[in-house]
Scaffold this motif. Structure first.
Motif, PDB file in Angstrom:
ATOM      1  N   PHE A   9      85.950 -23.023  -7.145  1.00 16.27           N
ATOM      2  CA  PHE A   9      85.128 -23.793  -8.075  1.00 16.27           C
ATOM      3  C   PHE A   9      84.805 -25.183  -7.541  1.00 16.27           C
ATOM      4  O   PHE A   9      83.662 -25.610  -7.533  1.00 16.27           O
ATOM      5  CB  PHE A   9      85.875 -23.963  -9.408  1.00 16.27           C
ATOM      6  CG  PHE A   9      85.699 -22.816 -10.373  1.00 16.27           C
ATOM      7  CD1 PHE A   9      85.013 -21.686 -10.019  1.00 16.27           C
ATOM      8  CD2 PHE A   9      86.248 -22.881 -11.643  1.00 16.27           C
ATOM      9  CE1 PHE A   9      84.857 -20.633 -10.892  1.00 16.27           C
ATOM     10  CE2 PHE A   9      86.102 -21.838 -12.539  1.00 16.27           C
ATOM     11  CZ  PHE A   9      85.404 -20.711 -12.154  1.00 16.27           C
ATOM     12  N   TYR A  10      85.837 -25.883  -7.111  1.00 19.15           N
ATOM     13  CA  TYR A  10      85.685 -27.330  -6.937  1.00 19.15           C
ATOM     14  C   TYR A  10      85.663 -27.836  -5.495  1.00 19.15           C
ATOM     15  O   TYR A  10      85.204 -28.950  -5.247  1.00 19.15           O
ATOM     16  CB  TYR A  10      86.806 -28.046  -7.713  1.00 19.15           C
ATOM     17  CG  TYR A  10      86.910 -27.541  -9.123  1.00 19.15           C
ATOM     18  CD1 TYR A  10      85.841 -27.676 -10.008  1.00 19.15           C
ATOM     19  CD2 TYR A  10      88.039 -26.865  -9.570  1.00 19.15           C
ATOM     20  CE1 TYR A  10      85.916 -27.186 -11.302  1.00 19.15           C
ATOM     21  CE2 TYR A  10      88.113 -26.369 -10.871  1.00 19.15           C
ATOM     22  CZ  TYR A  10      87.046 -26.531 -11.724  1.00 19.15           C
ATOM     23  OH  TYR A  10      87.116 -26.038 -12.994  1.00 19.15           O
ATOM     24  N   TYR A  11      86.155 -27.012  -4.555  1.00 23.74           N
ATOM     25  CA  TYR A  11      86.222 -27.515  -3.182  1.00 23.74           C
ATOM     26  C   TYR A  11      85.442 -26.676  -2.178  1.00 23.74           C
ATOM     27  O   TYR A  11      85.157 -27.145  -1.070  1.00 23.74           O
ATOM     28  CB  TYR A  11      87.688 -27.615  -2.744  1.00 23.74           C
ATOM     29  CG  TYR A  11      88.464 -28.606  -3.569  1.00 23.74           C
ATOM     30  CD1 TYR A  11      88.216 -29.973  -3.481  1.00 23.74           C
ATOM     31  CD2 TYR A  11      89.436 -28.177  -4.477  1.00 23.74           C
ATOM     32  CE1 TYR A  11      88.915 -30.886  -4.254  1.00 23.74           C
ATOM     33  CE2 TYR A  11      90.144 -29.091  -5.249  1.00 23.74           C
ATOM     34  CZ  TYR A  11      89.870 -30.443  -5.129  1.00 23.74           C
ATOM     35  OH  TYR A  11      90.556 -31.335  -5.905  1.00 23.74           O
ATOM     36  N   ALA A  12      85.101 -25.434  -2.542  1.00 24.96           N
ATOM     37  CA  ALA A  12      84.403 -24.573  -1.582  1.00 24.96           C
ATOM     38  C   ALA A  12      83.008 -25.091  -1.256  1.00 24.96           C
ATOM     39  O   ALA A  12      82.619 -25.150  -0.090  1.00 24.96           O
ATOM     40  CB  ALA A  12      84.326 -23.138  -2.121  1.00 24.96           C
ATOM     41  N   ALA A  13      82.245 -25.480  -2.288  1.00 33.02           N
ATOM     42  CA  ALA A  13      80.869 -25.954  -2.035  1.00 33.02           C
ATOM     43  C   ALA A  13      80.844 -27.198  -1.154  1.00 33.02           C
ATOM     44  O   ALA A  13      80.104 -27.248  -0.164  1.00 33.02           O
ATOM     45  CB  ALA A  13      80.147 -26.204  -3.366  1.00 33.02           C
ATOM     46  N   PRO A  14      81.651 -28.240  -1.440  1.00 37.23           N
ATOM     47  CA  PRO A  14      81.677 -29.395  -0.536  1.00 37.23           C
ATOM     48  C   PRO A  14      82.147 -29.030   0.874  1.00 37.23           C
ATOM     49  O   PRO A  14      81.618 -29.543   1.856  1.00 37.23           O
ATOM     50  CB  PRO A  14      82.661 -30.351  -1.213  1.00 37.23           C
ATOM     51  CG  PRO A  14      82.630 -29.974  -2.655  1.00 37.23           C
ATOM     52  CD  PRO A  14      82.437 -28.487  -2.665  1.00 37.23           C
ATOM     53  N   ILE A  66      78.713 -20.962 -10.465  1.00 36.29           N
ATOM     54  CA  ILE A  66      79.983 -20.351 -10.049  1.00 36.29           C
ATOM     55  C   ILE A  66      80.760 -19.850 -11.267  1.00 36.29           C
ATOM     56  O   ILE A  66      81.283 -18.732 -11.276  1.00 36.29           O
ATOM     57  CB  ILE A  66      80.824 -21.363  -9.250  1.00 36.29           C
ATOM     58  CG1 ILE A  66      80.106 -21.771  -7.967  1.00 36.29           C
ATOM     59  CG2 ILE A  66      82.186 -20.764  -8.893  1.00 36.29           C
ATOM     60  CD1 ILE A  66      80.738 -22.954  -7.254  1.00 36.29           C
ATOM     61  N   CYS A  67      80.824 -20.676 -12.305  1.00 35.72           N
ATOM     62  CA  CYS A  67      81.575 -20.299 -13.515  1.00 35.72           C
ATOM     63  C   CYS A  67      80.952 -19.096 -14.217  1.00 35.72           C
ATOM     64  O   CYS A  67      81.667 -18.199 -14.688  1.00 35.72           O
ATOM     65  CB  CYS A  67      81.627 -21.475 -14.486  1.00 35.72           C
ATOM     66  SG  CYS A  67      82.653 -22.837 -13.935  1.00 35.72           S
ATOM     67  N   THR A  68      79.627 -19.072 -14.298  1.00 30.84           N
ATOM     68  CA  THR A  68      78.936 -17.986 -15.007  1.00 30.84           C
ATOM     69  C   THR A  68      79.129 -16.655 -14.293  1.00 30.84           C
ATOM     70  O   THR A  68      79.394 -15.631 -14.934  1.00 30.84           O
ATOM     71  CB  THR A  68      77.436 -18.307 -15.137  1.00 30.84           C
ATOM     72  OG1 THR A  68      77.286 -19.570 -15.794  1.00 30.84           O
ATOM     73  CG2 THR A  68      76.721 -17.246 -15.944  1.00 30.84           C
ATOM     74  N   THR A  69      79.008 -16.651 -12.963  1.00 34.43           N
ATOM     75  CA  THR A  69      79.235 -15.400 -12.223  1.00 34.43           C
ATOM     76  C   THR A  69      80.697 -14.974 -12.357  1.00 34.43           C
ATOM     77  O   THR A  69      80.990 -13.778 -12.412  1.00 34.43           O
ATOM     78  CB  THR A  69      78.868 -15.556 -10.747  1.00 34.43           C
ATOM     79  OG1 THR A  69      79.573 -16.677 -10.188  1.00 34.43           O
ATOM     80  CG2 THR A  69      77.383 -15.767 -10.558  1.00 34.43           C
ATOM     81  N   THR A  80      88.510 -34.158 -10.772  1.00 37.08           N
ATOM     82  CA  THR A  80      88.750 -34.133 -12.216  1.00 37.08           C
ATOM     83  C   THR A  80      88.678 -32.727 -12.779  1.00 37.08           C
ATOM     84  O   THR A  80      89.482 -32.336 -13.620  1.00 37.08           O
ATOM     85  CB  THR A  80      87.758 -35.053 -12.956  1.00 37.08           C
ATOM     86  OG1 THR A  80      88.094 -35.067 -14.334  1.00 37.08           O
ATOM     87  CG2 THR A  80      86.323 -34.591 -12.831  1.00 37.08           C
ATOM     88  N   ARG A  81      87.718 -31.913 -12.288  1.00 38.57           N
ATOM     89  CA  ARG A  81      87.611 -30.557 -12.807  1.00 38.57           C
ATOM     90  C   ARG A  81      88.786 -29.688 -12.340  1.00 38.57           C
ATOM     91  O   ARG A  81      89.243 -28.813 -13.066  1.00 38.57           O
ATOM     92  CB  ARG A  81      86.279 -29.934 -12.366  1.00 38.57           C
ATOM     93  CG  ARG A  81      85.061 -30.527 -13.059  1.00 38.57           C
ATOM     94  CD  ARG A  81      85.055 -30.195 -14.546  1.00 38.57           C
ATOM     95  NE  ARG A  81      83.781 -30.518 -15.134  1.00 38.57           N
ATOM     96  CZ  ARG A  81      83.510 -31.652 -15.755  1.00 38.57           C
ATOM     97  NH1 ARG A  81      84.458 -32.570 -15.884  1.00 38.57           N
ATOM     98  NH2 ARG A  81      82.315 -31.880 -16.255  1.00 38.57           N
ATOM     99  N   PHE A  82      89.278 -29.939 -11.131  1.00 37.36           N
ATOM    100  CA  PHE A  82      90.443 -29.178 -10.654  1.00 37.36           C
ATOM    101  C   PHE A  82      91.648 -29.450 -11.548  1.00 37.36           C
ATOM    102  O   PHE A  82      92.364 -28.531 -11.952  1.00 37.36           O
ATOM    103  CB  PHE A  82      90.770 -29.556  -9.209  1.00 37.36           C
ATOM    104  CG  PHE A  82      91.948 -28.796  -8.646  1.00 37.36           C
ATOM    105  CD1 PHE A  82      91.765 -27.543  -8.089  1.00 37.36           C
ATOM    106  CD2 PHE A  82      93.232 -29.322  -8.699  1.00 37.36           C
ATOM    107  CE1 PHE A  82      92.843 -26.824  -7.578  1.00 37.36           C
ATOM    108  CE2 PHE A  82      94.315 -28.613  -8.200  1.00 37.36           C
ATOM    109  CZ  PHE A  82      94.119 -27.363  -7.637  1.00 37.36           C
TER     110      PHE A  82
END
Length: 461
Positions: A89-94, A292-295, A52-54
């Motif tokens: 943002f949305y796929y690297a962490a998983p 992630i967004c803040t950095t 959803t965020r992507f």
């Protein structure tokens, strides 16, 4: 209260939905339209944070800017940035957590007799692990391994920070442009400063190298914590703070007498650095997304300085709002919309307040169970009730979502570009006025020092 007779009635009905391998009920819709199936897919996507965020980020950040792009370089550099950024943002962490770490690096360093148990329980929450009947040594290894994986994922916000410098380097190498005024098609003569180009290139390469070093250090520190942390109570406690800083902060506020369920829920949700457990797999948490967004914001800002003041101003006009929207999504508008529906008594089966006055809407997985009870109550089919619930939930979810896209997408992009153009024109006007004043001053000095002026001054005396 449903009796055994009621259950027999329910069980005797022929439902038109089935369960897939993840035990999630999917809508088949014998009489359902393509629209209902589309809405069902939309609802499911909204309950997967990465998906959803992507979609939100692409629609909010890329599409409006693509339609309002100011030059070929402008189009390709934000396209390069947005899609790589959305992937981070949305796929690297998983991906890092589930594949590279859980089944790879962090599994390899565990004792042979514990490897499978640790891999199995890694998705469990900190609270679940602490309350479980697992061996104390295994608990310690699990907690420190989970925290080590989070440290390893430090590479992701670091890469996000450096991505803006990669974008600067991309534009410089491909389009031979480093001046933001030329990228934004503000400066008609298109002149480039060679010294500025050198500064952009050198600073970008320096930041990318630094990102690689910090990322490697984060993975190394994470592996060390996972391997040795269980031997120290202090390190295990430290690991708990890494995983759930929001919960620790909420508990600290409670001790100070500051009690608020809303604040506590917010801190636990948006300051959680541990992964979410998605059916036994590691998934992105809102706390990870916030970091992630803040950095990324500060990476944007620092990289913009190299290309001129207007780029820096544009970043701080647009990006902070985009960051907030990316972190919170349509929840900014979602809460207000739910309250409006609650006051008007709309969708009572889905809009309900808990004991703390917070509105809770059932997830997609819970809808079939509600449909069963409604079918019994209304003497209708489960499929018909499920279809109705899907339409209602799509309204609850979709209206804030679409509103957010329109407001944060096109409006913000358009306003930002107007402001940048205004700032550039104002800058040019100031420069012209300054040149005019300087020429007037030079003319006055020339007249004053001329022989004619000196003769006139003497004659007056």
């Amino acid at each position: 209260m449903i009796t055994s007779i009621d259950n027999n009635i329910i069980n005797s009905r022929k439902y038109s939905y089935k369960k897939n391998n993840n035990n999630e009920t999917s809508f088949k819709g014998n009489g359902g339209s393509g629209l209902v199936k589309f809405l069902d897919t939309f609802i499911k996507s909204q309950e997967n944070l990465s998906s959803t965020r992507f979609i939100q980020d692409t629609a909010t950040n890329w599409l409006p800017k693509a339609l309002l792009s100011r030059s070929k370089a402008d189009f390709w550099e934000f396209t390069f940035l947005e899609f790589l950024e959305s992937g981070l943002f949305y796929y690297a962490a998983p991906f890092f957590g589930e594949h590279l770490f859980r089944k790879g690096l962090f599994k390899a360093i565990q004792p042979k007799n514990m490897k499978e148990n640790i891999v199995k329980h890694i998705p469990d929450s900190l609270e679940t692990i602490k309350k479980s009947n697992l061996d104390k040594n295994l608990k310690g290894r699990l907690i420190n391994t989970k925290a080590g994986m989070v440290l390893g994922c430090l590479a992701i916000p670091v890469l996000e920070y450096s991505l803006s410098f990669a974008k600067n380097l991309f534009t410089l190498k491909v389009f031979k442009i480093s001046d933001f005024n030329n990228i934004a098609n503000l400066n008609k003569d298109k002149k480039e400063d060679i010294n500025q180009q050198k500064r952009v290139e050198e600073h970008s390469k320096k930041e990318l190298l630094k990102a690689g070093i910090i990322s490697a250090a984060g993975v190394g520190a994470g592996l060390a914590l996972a391997a040795k942390g269980h031997k120290s109570e202090k390190l295990t406690k430290f690991s708990e703070y890494i995983l759930e800083p929001g919960e620790k902060l909420a508990n600290g506020l409670k001790k100070l007498g500051l009690k608020s369920q809303r604040v506590e829920n917010f801190l636990k949700e948006y300051l959680k650095l541990d992964f979410e457990n998605n059916a036994g797999k590691l998934a992105l948490s809102k706390g990870q997304l916030a970091v992630i967004c803040t950095t990324g914001l500060f990476g944007y800002s620092n990289a913009a300085k190299d290309r001129g003041k207007l780029d820096f101003y544009e970043v701080w006009t647009r990006v902070p709002l985009v960051v907030l929207y990316t972190i919170f999504g349509s929840s900014i508008f979602d809460e207000g919309f739910k309250n409006i529906l609650a006051k008007k008594g709309k969708f009572p089966e889905l809009i309900k307040k808990d004991e703390n006055g917070i509105i809770k809407v059932p997830t997609r997985k819970e809808l079939p169970q509600i449909a069963e009870k409604l079918a019994l109550k209304n003497n209708s089919s489960v499929d018909k009730e499920l279809e109705k619930l899907i339409k209602q939930k799509s309204i609850i979810t979709g209206v804030p979502y679409v509103f957010g896209l329109l407001v944060m997408g096109f409006t913000l992009s358009a306003v930002t570009r107007i402001w940048t153009k205004y700032r550039y024109n104002h800058q040019v006007k100031q420069s012209q006025n300054s040149d005019t004043n300087l020429n007037s001053l030079n003319n006055m000095i020339f007249v004053k020092e001329s022989p004619v002026f000196e003769g006139f001054r003497k004659s007056v005396k």
